[in-house]
Scaffold this active site. Structure first.
Site, PDB file in Angstrom:
ATOM      1  N   SER A 291       5.527   5.214   8.726  1.00 32.43           N
ATOM      2  CA  SER A 291       4.948   4.918   7.416  1.00 32.43           C
ATOM      3  C   SER A 291       5.925   5.331   6.324  1.00 32.43           C
ATOM      4  O   SER A 291       6.508   6.419   6.383  1.00 32.43           O
ATOM      5  CB  SER A 291       3.623   5.660   7.231  1.00 32.43           C
TER       6      SER A 291
ATOM      7  N   ASN B 282       5.038   6.111   3.349  1.00 31.96           N
ATOM      8  CA  ASN B 282       4.250   6.726   2.286  1.00 31.96           C
ATOM      9  C   ASN B 282       4.015   8.225   2.442  1.00 31.96           C
ATOM     10  O   ASN B 282       3.285   8.820   1.656  1.00 31.96           O
ATOM     11  CB  ASN B 282       2.903   6.008   2.166  1.00 31.96           C
ATOM     12  N   THR B 283       4.610   8.848   3.463  1.00 30.27           N
ATOM     13  CA  THR B 283       4.564  10.303   3.635  1.00 30.27           C
ATOM     14  C   THR B 283       5.989  10.816   3.616  1.00 30.27           C
ATOM     15  O   THR B 283       6.794  10.427   4.469  1.00 30.27           O
ATOM     16  CB  THR B 283       3.877  10.682   4.956  1.00 30.27           C
TER      17      THR B 283
ATOM     18  N   ASN C 247       0.835  -1.201   0.000  1.00 34.92           N
ATOM     19  CA  ASN C 247       0.000   0.000   0.000  1.00 34.92           C
ATOM     20  C   ASN C 247       0.869   1.250   0.000  1.00 34.92           C
ATOM     21  O   ASN C 247       1.942   1.274   0.580  1.00 34.92           O
ATOM     22  CB  ASN C 247      -0.975  -0.002   1.191  1.00 34.92           C
TER      23      ASN C 247
ATOM     24  N   PHE D 129      -1.886   8.136   4.140  1.00 34.95           N
ATOM     25  CA  PHE D 129      -2.684   8.716   5.226  1.00 34.95           C
ATOM     26  C   PHE D 129      -3.954   9.398   4.698  1.00 34.95           C
ATOM     27  O   PHE D 129      -4.287  10.526   5.093  1.00 34.95           O
ATOM     28  CB  PHE D 129      -1.879   9.723   6.049  1.00 34.95           C
TER      29      PHE D 129
ATOM     30  N   LYS E 108       5.113   3.704  17.107  1.00 36.02           N
ATOM     31  CA  LYS E 108       5.099   2.648  16.089  1.00 36.02           C
ATOM     32  C   LYS E 108       6.329   2.787  15.211  1.00 36.02           C
ATOM     33  O   LYS E 108       6.563   3.841  14.619  1.00 36.02           O
ATOM     34  CB  LYS E 108       3.830   2.726  15.245  1.00 36.02           C
TER      35      LYS E 108
ATOM     36  N   ASN F 263       5.586  -1.498  11.593  1.00 33.59           N
ATOM     37  CA  ASN F 263       4.846  -0.966  10.450  1.00 33.59           C
ATOM     38  C   ASN F 263       5.177  -1.804   9.209  1.00 33.59           C
ATOM     39  O   ASN F 263       5.808  -2.863   9.316  1.00 33.59           O
ATOM     40  CB  ASN F 263       5.225   0.506  10.238  1.00 33.59           C
TER      41      ASN F 263
END
Length: 349
Positions: free
Chosen positions: A192, A194-195, A127, A131, A229, A258
């Site tokens: 994450s 993805n940011t 993925n 967010f 996390k 994560n």
């Protein structure tokens, strides 16, 4: 007692999962949103919710972690129900807690689609959602309207994409302030992939500053536990640095782990998807998550919530044996359905 395990597995594998995997021509995100919409509708009918939970084994052995009493060890990981649409239903599927989010101070659409991919031969998911969420205040309003949930509610908070990294603390504090009255614990998502720039907040100095502000904010208001996390891709030294910072800041625990940027363990049939950007979850992460949990448990008194590659009851038991106090599922729930939760409840009770 609940339905026998074979019946839950067979029903999901033969009927429910094939139907879900066909939604939107096989689009994983379309199936995800459809499921959450159906759960939101179900949540409006208490009798239907009770019927849903009739065949599900429920957790039977409470455990206290960071001052919060959890009815069982099995939780829903962040990322499944970001905006709390199914908040009234998860308890009846056998979960002992849910972690909502990741939410951000400002609503944001996330990354361009497609951004969610099933690697079916690997029992994995990639993925790069970014967010996507309706914002911290929208989640707070939904939780206020929902009333008592029945199980502990964790909220994962992250940085809004348009917020510069140097302003991240204020962004996290805004989410915490909006949701503190509704959260049993917070998960500080600094891991994450993805940011842009987010993972830099795992570095020693920025993490120390962020955690000090968040722990101080809850200490003066509610003493809501703060968990950190972390990514599975951290080196051993970086993991130890996180533990040192978290303990010094009086954080309540660690969530490990994560998603990963690694593509190790992907089946040959899934190699065409391996180049998709984003974080990988599911079976390829099982061993790494277990290693990180064991390292944390060996080096720190902080409680650990283990998540990553929990695809079977044995995987959940192995995380507990490695030192986790609780386990969470995401990809395993997508591939195995409520039967996995039932198996874990039986094994961990």
């Amino acid at each position: 007692m609940g339905l026998p395990s074979w019946a839950l597995h067979t029903g999901y594998r033969r009927a429910v999962r094939p139907a879900l995997f066909r939604v939107g021509g096989g689009d994983a995100e379309a199936a995800h949103h459809l499921t959450l919409r159906r759960m939101a509708q179900l949540g409006e009918h208490p009798s239907a919710i009770r019927a849903l939970g009739w065949g599900m084994p429920q957790p039977r052995r409470p455990v206290e972690v960071a001052g919060v009493t959890f009815p069982g060890r099995v939780g829903l990981a962040a990322g499944v129900d970001k905006d709390g649409l199914g908040v009234k239903v998860w308890e009846h599927l056998g979960f002992g807690h849910i972690e909502l989010g990741t939410v951000t101070a400002q609503a944001q659409p996330g990354n361009p689609q497609p951004r969610l991919f099933r690697l079916r031969g690997s029992d994995a998911i990639i993925n790069r959602m970014g967010f996507n969420n309706a914002g911290a205040q929208a989640l707070a309003d939904r939780l206020a309207a929902a009333g008592p949930i029945g199980i502990p509610v964790g909220v994962s908070i992250g940085k809004t994409k348009v917020t510069p990294v140097e302003d991240a603390i204020d962004d996290y504090l805004a989410s915490l302030a909006a949701l503190d009255a509704h959260a049993d614990y917070f998960a500080v998502n600094v891991s994450s992939p993805n940011t842009p720039g987010l993972r830099s907040l795992q570095d020693k100095e920025p993490l120390a500053e962020l955690l000090a502000e968040l722990v101080n904010a809850t200490a003066t208001r509610s003493r809501t536990p703060i968990f950190v996390k972390i990514a599975p891709d951290l080196t051993d030294g970086a993991i130890d640095d996180v533990l040192e910072v978290a303990q010094r800041a009086d954080a309540s625990g660690i969530i490990a782990t994560n998603t990963t940027l690694s593509r190790d363990g992907i089946a040959e049939t899934d190699l065409p998807l391996a180049d998709e950007a984003g974080g990988l979850s599911g079976a390829p992460l099982t061993r790494r998550a277990r290693y990180v949990v064991a390292r944390i448990a060996d080096r720190s008194p902080l409680p650990v919530i283990g998540v990553g590659g929990v695809m079977t009851a044995d995987d959940g038991r192995a995380l507990i044996d490695a030192g986790a106090s609780l386990v969470q599922v995401y990809s395993g729930f997508i591939y195995r359905g409520p039967a996995l939760v039932a198996d874990l409840n039986r094994a961990l009770s």
